[in-house]
Design a protein around this motif. Structure first.
Motif, PDB file in Angstrom:
ATOM      1  N   GLU A   8       0.559  -0.891   0.103  1.00 42.92           N
ATOM      2  CA  GLU A   8       0.020   0.337   0.031  1.00 42.92           C
ATOM      3  C   GLU A   8       0.628   1.179  -0.049  1.00 42.92           C
ATOM      4  O   GLU A   8       1.892   1.330   0.556  1.00 42.92           O
ATOM      5  CB  GLU A   8      -1.085   0.186   1.341  1.00 42.92           C
ATOM      6  CG  GLU A   8      -1.804  -1.100   1.421  1.00 42.92           C
ATOM      7  CD  GLU A   8      -3.174  -0.569   0.648  1.00 42.92           C
ATOM      8  OE1 GLU A   8      -3.108   0.325  -0.116  1.00 42.92           O
ATOM      9  OE2 GLU A   8      -3.948  -1.684   0.555  1.00 42.92           O
ATOM     10  N   VAL A  10       0.633   4.902   1.560  1.00 40.57           N
ATOM     11  CA  VAL A  10      -0.071   5.153   2.804  1.00 40.57           C
ATOM     12  C   VAL A  10       0.512   6.398   3.211  1.00 40.57           C
ATOM     13  O   VAL A  10       1.704   6.730   3.238  1.00 40.57           O
ATOM     14  CB  VAL A  10      -0.172   4.329   3.900  1.00 40.57           C
ATOM     15  CG1 VAL A  10       1.400   3.681   4.179  1.00 40.57           C
ATOM     16  CG2 VAL A  10      -1.097   4.456   5.039  1.00 40.57           C
ATOM     17  N   ILE A  16      -5.203   5.890   3.029  1.00 40.71           N
ATOM     18  CA  ILE A  16      -4.862   5.129   1.545  1.00 40.71           C
ATOM     19  C   ILE A  16      -5.901   5.703   0.356  1.00 40.71           C
ATOM     20  O   ILE A  16      -5.746   5.689  -0.596  1.00 40.71           O
ATOM     21  CB  ILE A  16      -4.970   3.537   1.810  1.00 40.71           C
ATOM     22  CG1 ILE A  16      -6.672   2.976   2.148  1.00 40.71           C
ATOM     23  CG2 ILE A  16      -4.054   3.135   2.586  1.00 40.71           C
ATOM     24  CD1 ILE A  16      -6.665   1.410   2.068  1.00 40.71           C
ATOM     25  N   GLN A  17      -7.041   6.175   0.777  1.00 43.09           N
ATOM     26  CA  GLN A  17      -7.948   6.769   0.079  1.00 43.09           C
ATOM     27  C   GLN A  17      -7.666   8.180  -0.697  1.00 43.09           C
ATOM     28  O   GLN A  17      -6.649   8.876  -0.063  1.00 43.09           O
ATOM     29  CB  GLN A  17      -9.083   7.349   0.796  1.00 43.09           C
ATOM     30  CG  GLN A  17     -10.249   7.746  -0.238  1.00 43.09           C
ATOM     31  CD  GLN A  17     -11.707   8.183   0.578  1.00 43.09           C
ATOM     32  OE1 GLN A  17     -11.411   8.242   1.700  1.00 43.09           O
ATOM     33  NE2 GLN A  17     -12.603   8.708  -0.303  1.00 43.09           N
ATOM     34  N   GLY A 132      -8.818  -1.396  -0.363  1.00 42.13           N
ATOM     35  CA  GLY A 132      -9.031  -0.957   1.375  1.00 42.13           C
ATOM     36  C   GLY A 132      -9.944  -2.052   2.015  1.00 42.13           C
ATOM     37  O   GLY A 132      -9.674  -2.483   2.968  1.00 42.13           O
ATOM     38  N   HIS A 136      -9.183  -4.778   4.839  1.00 45.62           N
ATOM     39  CA  HIS A 136      -9.798  -4.831   5.996  1.00 45.62           C
ATOM     40  C   HIS A 136     -10.245  -6.135   6.591  1.00 45.62           C
ATOM     41  O   HIS A 136      -9.963  -6.765   7.569  1.00 45.62           O
ATOM     42  CB  HIS A 136     -10.876  -3.916   6.210  1.00 45.62           C
ATOM     43  CG  HIS A 136     -10.298  -2.583   6.133  1.00 45.62           C
ATOM     44  ND1 HIS A 136     -11.419  -1.387   5.843  1.00 45.62           N
ATOM     45  CD2 HIS A 136      -9.303  -1.921   6.023  1.00 45.62           C
ATOM     46  CE1 HIS A 136     -10.836  -0.477   5.809  1.00 45.62           C
ATOM     47  NE2 HIS A 136      -9.459  -0.529   6.079  1.00 45.62           N
ATOM     48  N   GLU A 160     -10.448   7.193   3.835  1.00 44.92           N
ATOM     49  CA  GLU A 160     -10.374   5.819   4.292  1.00 44.92           C
ATOM     50  C   GLU A 160      -8.859   5.496   4.880  1.00 44.92           C
ATOM     51  O   GLU A 160      -7.961   5.779   4.283  1.00 44.92           O
ATOM     52  CB  GLU A 160     -10.793   4.910   2.977  1.00 44.92           C
ATOM     53  CG  GLU A 160     -10.971   3.579   3.437  1.00 44.92           C
ATOM     54  CD  GLU A 160     -11.145   2.793   2.172  1.00 44.92           C
ATOM     55  OE1 GLU A 160     -10.981   1.545   2.210  1.00 44.92           O
ATOM     56  OE2 GLU A 160     -11.954   3.211   1.407  1.00 44.92           O
ATOM     57  N   ARG A 161      -8.869   4.857   5.966  1.00 45.89           N
ATOM     58  CA  ARG A 161      -7.598   4.435   6.449  1.00 45.89           C
ATOM     59  C   ARG A 161      -7.413   3.114   6.258  1.00 45.89           C
ATOM     60  O   ARG A 161      -8.231   2.187   5.926  1.00 45.89           O
ATOM     61  CB  ARG A 161      -7.429   4.790   8.026  1.00 45.89           C
ATOM     62  CG  ARG A 161      -7.668   6.270   8.331  1.00 45.89           C
ATOM     63  CD  ARG A 161      -7.265   6.635   9.627  1.00 45.89           C
ATOM     64  NE  ARG A 161      -6.735   7.920   9.882  1.00 45.89           N
ATOM     65  CZ  ARG A 161      -7.249   8.990   9.533  1.00 45.89           C
ATOM     66  NH1 ARG A 161      -7.877   9.158   8.528  1.00 45.89           N
ATOM     67  NH2 ARG A 161      -6.698  10.096   9.876  1.00 45.89           N
ATOM     68  N   LEU A 162      -5.843   2.589   6.294  1.00 43.26           N
ATOM     69  CA  LEU A 162      -5.545   1.175   5.958  1.00 43.26           C
ATOM     70  C   LEU A 162      -6.273   0.361   6.981  1.00 43.26           C
ATOM     71  O   LEU A 162      -6.761  -0.763   6.733  1.00 43.26           O
ATOM     72  CB  LEU A 162      -3.936   1.129   5.971  1.00 43.26           C
ATOM     73  CG  LEU A 162      -3.740  -0.079   5.803  1.00 43.26           C
ATOM     74  CD1 LEU A 162      -3.997  -1.026   4.239  1.00 43.26           C
ATOM     75  CD2 LEU A 162      -1.997  -0.290   5.894  1.00 43.26           C
TER      76      LEU A 162
END
Length: 195
Positions: A8, A10, A16-17, A132, A136, A160-162
């Motif tokens: 990723e 990041v 990551i979005q 993503g 998750h 959006e987070r990893l």
């Protein structure tokens, strides 16, 4: 047995979005324009080497579409040729019947069961780009063998987070740290299996 590797881009705060190119439209991207030419060149070398070491790619439907819309299915050059030649597995709960990228297979049904089966079928590294939602799920169900986080020197603040909510604590062990160019850091982690 295959090894699931999450790869990723990041931000420092885990976003990551709308990553480096800013094409997702969230208004907080364009990280790639904030690093030097040297950083971009060394980033490309790392990514190409990773593709050479991969035995397959795994991604969600949105990431597959992202690659296709940006021309990876028809691009020329060694990196594009390598990605095109790799078997690609696309996890999709929607109606992605005929993926547009060569050597792509749609995995339907329960993603945990499908990826578990894939790990037994594909030897070597199965690299996950973007994806993503899929990441998750894989992290939460203990299917990830390694995380490679290309960390950009930016704080995005939203997106959006990893790592989203998980079913519990997921301990990781840092196994490698590399500076890429002058500003990027590649952090490599492996899960710690307790018990």
């Amino acid at each position: 047995m295959g090894k699931i590797v999450i790869s990723e881009n990041v931000s420092l705060d885990g976003v990551i979005q709308d990553d480096p190119t800013g094409e997702d439209g969230a208004g907080r991207g364009s990280w790639f324009t904030r690093i030097s030419t040297k950083d971009r060149e060394e980033w490309a070398e790392v990514e190409f080497k990773e593709a050479l070491g991969a035995d397959a790619l795994l991604m969600g439907r949105r990431s597959h579409t992202w690659f296709v819309e940006r021309g990876w299915a028809s691009r020329t050059g060694e990196w594009a040729d390598r990605l095109r030649s790799l078997p690609k597995y696309v996890v999709s709960s929607s109606a992605l019947e005929r993926p547009e990228w060569t050597n792509s297979t749609v995995l339907t049904g329960d993603p945990v069961a499908a990826v578990s089966k894939l790990k037994h079928q594909v030897p070597g590294e199965i690299v996950v780009y973007g994806s993503g939602r899929l990441v998750h799920t894989l992290v939460d169900h203990g299917l990830v063998d390694e995380l490679r986080l290309m960390t950009y020197p930016v704080v995005v603040g939203a997106g959006e987070r990893l790592f989203g909510a998980t079913g519990g604590v997921k301990p990781l062990r840092l196994v490698d740290t590399r500076t890429i160019g002058d500003a990027l850091v590649l952090l490599t982690y492996q899960p710690v299996h307790e018990g």
